[in-house]
Write a protein that holds these residues in place. Sequence first.
Motif, PDB file in Angstrom:
ATOM      1  N   ALA A 155       0.988  -1.326   0.184  1.00  0.00           N
ATOM      2  CA  ALA A 155      -0.049  -0.096  -0.094  1.00  0.00           C
ATOM      3  C   ALA A 155       0.944   1.022   0.313  1.00  0.00           C
ATOM      4  CB  ALA A 155      -0.890  -0.126   1.143  1.00  0.00           C
ATOM      5  N   THR A 156       2.058   1.383   0.536  1.00  0.00           N
ATOM      6  CA  THR A 156       2.785   2.463   0.748  1.00  0.00           C
ATOM      7  C   THR A 156       3.929   2.625  -0.447  1.00  0.00           C
ATOM      8  OG1 THR A 156       4.226   1.231   2.212  1.00  0.00           O
ATOM      9  CG2 THR A 156       2.697   2.684   3.183  1.00  0.00           C
ATOM     10  N   GLY A 157       4.258   1.224  -1.140  1.00  0.00           N
ATOM     11  CA  GLY A 157       4.907   1.361  -2.173  1.00  0.00           C
ATOM     12  C   GLY A 157       4.386   1.708  -3.353  1.00  0.00           C
ATOM     13  N   PHE A 158       3.083   1.470  -3.534  1.00  0.00           N
ATOM     14  CA  PHE A 158       2.604   1.975  -4.926  1.00  0.00           C
ATOM     15  C   PHE A 158       2.545   3.200  -5.138  1.00  0.00           C
ATOM     16  CE2 PHE A 158      -1.626   3.094  -7.108  1.00  0.00           C
ATOM     17  CZ  PHE A 158      -1.196   2.629  -8.213  1.00  0.00           C
ATOM     18  N   PRO A 159       2.036   4.463  -4.240  1.00  0.00           N
ATOM     19  CA  PRO A 159       2.209   5.638  -4.665  1.00  0.00           C
ATOM     20  C   PRO A 159       3.682   6.236  -4.678  1.00  0.00           C
ATOM     21  CG  PRO A 159       1.703   5.548  -2.462  1.00  0.00           C
ATOM     22  CD  PRO A 159       1.492   4.069  -2.881  1.00  0.00           C
ATOM     23  N   PHE A 160       4.613   5.467  -3.970  1.00  0.00           N
ATOM     24  CA  PHE A 160       6.005   5.989  -4.047  1.00  0.00           C
ATOM     25  C   PHE A 160       6.782   5.298  -5.492  1.00  0.00           C
ATOM     26  CE2 PHE A 160       9.954   7.138  -2.011  1.00  0.00           C
ATOM     27  CZ  PHE A 160       9.633   8.129  -1.277  1.00  0.00           C
ATOM     28  N   ALA A 161       6.169   4.302  -6.052  1.00  0.00           N
ATOM     29  CA  ALA A 161       6.799   3.942  -7.376  1.00  0.00           C
ATOM     30  C   ALA A 161       6.605   5.124  -8.260  1.00  0.00           C
ATOM     31  CB  ALA A 161       5.977   2.685  -8.031  1.00  0.00           C
ATOM     32  N   ILE A 162       5.652   5.771  -8.390  1.00  0.00           N
ATOM     33  CA  ILE A 162       5.530   7.202  -9.332  1.00  0.00           C
ATOM     34  C   ILE A 162       6.676   8.263  -8.847  1.00  0.00           C
ATOM     35  CG2 ILE A 162       3.919   8.769 -10.225  1.00  0.00           C
ATOM     36  CD1 ILE A 162       3.138   5.817 -10.785  1.00  0.00           C
ATOM     37  N   VAL A 163       6.746   8.200  -7.675  1.00  0.00           N
ATOM     38  CA  VAL A 163       7.674   9.250  -7.017  1.00  0.00           C
ATOM     39  C   VAL A 163       9.019   9.030  -7.442  1.00  0.00           C
ATOM     40  CG1 VAL A 163       8.512  10.260  -4.911  1.00  0.00           C
ATOM     41  CG2 VAL A 163       6.162   9.748  -5.026  1.00  0.00           C
ATOM     42  N   LEU A 164       9.481   7.817  -7.513  1.00  0.00           N
ATOM     43  CA  LEU A 164      10.734   7.364  -7.982  1.00  0.00           C
ATOM     44  C   LEU A 164      11.057   7.424  -9.687  1.00  0.00           C
ATOM     45  CD1 LEU A 164      10.840   6.208  -5.029  1.00  0.00           C
ATOM     46  CD2 LEU A 164      12.139   3.884  -5.897  1.00  0.00           C
ATOM     47  N   VAL A 165      10.027   7.308 -10.164  1.00  0.00           N
ATOM     48  CA  VAL A 165      10.071   7.434 -11.718  1.00  0.00           C
ATOM     49  C   VAL A 165      10.654   8.940 -12.029  1.00  0.00           C
ATOM     50  CG1 VAL A 165       8.820   7.466 -13.773  1.00  0.00           C
ATOM     51  CG2 VAL A 165       8.723   5.647 -12.450  1.00  0.00           C
ATOM     52  N   LEU A 166       9.679   9.968 -11.367  1.00  0.00           N
ATOM     53  CA  LEU A 166      10.045  11.320 -11.483  1.00  0.00           C
ATOM     54  C   LEU A 166      11.369  11.483 -10.837  1.00  0.00           C
ATOM     55  CD1 LEU A 166       6.711  12.963 -10.190  1.00  0.00           C
ATOM     56  CD2 LEU A 166       7.689  13.088 -12.664  1.00  0.00           C
TER      57      LEU A 166
END
Length: 539
Positions: A512-523
């Motif tokens: 649940a916490t990794g999902f939104p942060f995946a987008i953050v890491l791409v940026l």
Amino acid sequence: MSDNVEAGYEAGPDAVETEYEVGQDNVQILGLDVHNPVFGISALTIIAFVFFSLVFREQSTEFFEWLRPTLTSKFDWVFMIACNIFVVFSLLLIVTPYGSIRLGGEDAKPDYSYAGWFSMLFAAGMGIGLVFWGVAEPISHYGSSLGGVAVGEGGVRTDWAPLGAGLGDTEASKDLAMAATIFHWGLHPWAIYAVVALALAFFSFNRGLPLTMRSVFYPIFGEATWGPLGHIVDVLAVFATIFGLATSLGLGATQALAGLNYLFDVPVTDGMKVLLIILITAIALISVVAGLDKGVKRLSEINMVLAAALLILVLIVGPTVAILTGFFNGLVDYVVALPALSNWVGREDTNFLQGWTAFYWAWWISWSPFVGMFIARISRGRTVREFVTCVILIPTVVGALWMSVFGGTALDQVMSGTGQGLSDAALELKMFKMFEAFPLAGLLSFVGIILVVIFFVTSSDSGSLVIDTITAGGKTDAPTAQRVFWCVLEGAIAVVLLLGGGLGALQAAAIATGFPFAIVLVLMCVSIFIGLAREKRRS
């Protein structure tokens, strides 16, 4: 602007500076130096989560049981695409001219020797996971419907395909089980860590920005980085870190208690799990108070010595030739299977893709703020090329060696029939069951328990240091009481998740916490490229 930080980015033909000062948003409360509002939002939300999870345990269990399969089945493609991007991006940095850029400037010298650097890097990055899954994962994959193999003329393997066909109890199944295990502990997770660590180290040491997650987005968002947008990034980083840590701490406590039960008949109850987490969190508090050099560094070095000793012992008393042969074969099989295992389109092995790979990638991503910031803090003075090579390639090889020694030995026992009960044992017991076939089995099991406990401690204390830095606005010398607060809260969350759904709840929280942060890491990859390109133009 003596206390201001220099951004040094260009606005058209002219360089601009940010007027942000480290700690300018901080508020002094009861002797604490907290970053307002990141500390408050993070702390209150997590405390509320702990409270409601304890009060509504039945509902929490149902929610966690629904959450994990929902996220991994519907968004597995997000995790797969993102992590493939991280691998390609990181490896490209090694061969581009940007690799010569030194973290901290041309004259910067490394703060730690290679031995100390590797010890802290490895202990923080994957310690508990390697011990827990070193035997459990290869055994779980062996003989499953993980994949098939194409055999060419003369019986020579030509390719892995198609995934999902199943190989049964064969040598090919053993090879693919090891390749799949190395896949989950190889390039992809360490590329995730490398992206975050490189971004934080570069923008902090080379551009003088605060050592916090929001800083890495300054090239993209400019001064908006210091406003609500930056607060959101930092709060997400805190959530990802603390729930990712809780997952690992829960796994560690489960395995340590299983070992104590195996050796000393300590009862495996929820109460004992809670007591064990409390005791180990107390040890972690001592390390947290001691600080990075006296606490975390020393424990990490002790742990690496113990891990190396256990590895050598298993290698010597196990099927040594088969292990070493399997190590090299495993690396080759990993490279051959990598394209198929990294693909998410048309896969038949949905249990493996969603239940294993998607979960792992989400778990690594949730750990990335913690591990990335920790690696950044200890990596000043390394060139980008040296940094990426050491953070990605070397740990991949060492991880493959660990999995080959422990997993290869276990698979050899299963295939030869000497591993009684190994296949049917609970995940947390598999390593101890493997030791039964060895002389001094009790000693090996005891060392394994100590290793889990110290890995538990190093993860908790280094995680507390990182969360404290984020919630203090990038300050690395915040009051000790704040580190103590976060260390205690990590232990509380591990307890709550274990009581509110066990291993499944821990895994659901990480996803649940990794999902939104995946987008953050791409940026973040975009931001790193912009920053390195501008740095290269100045040199």
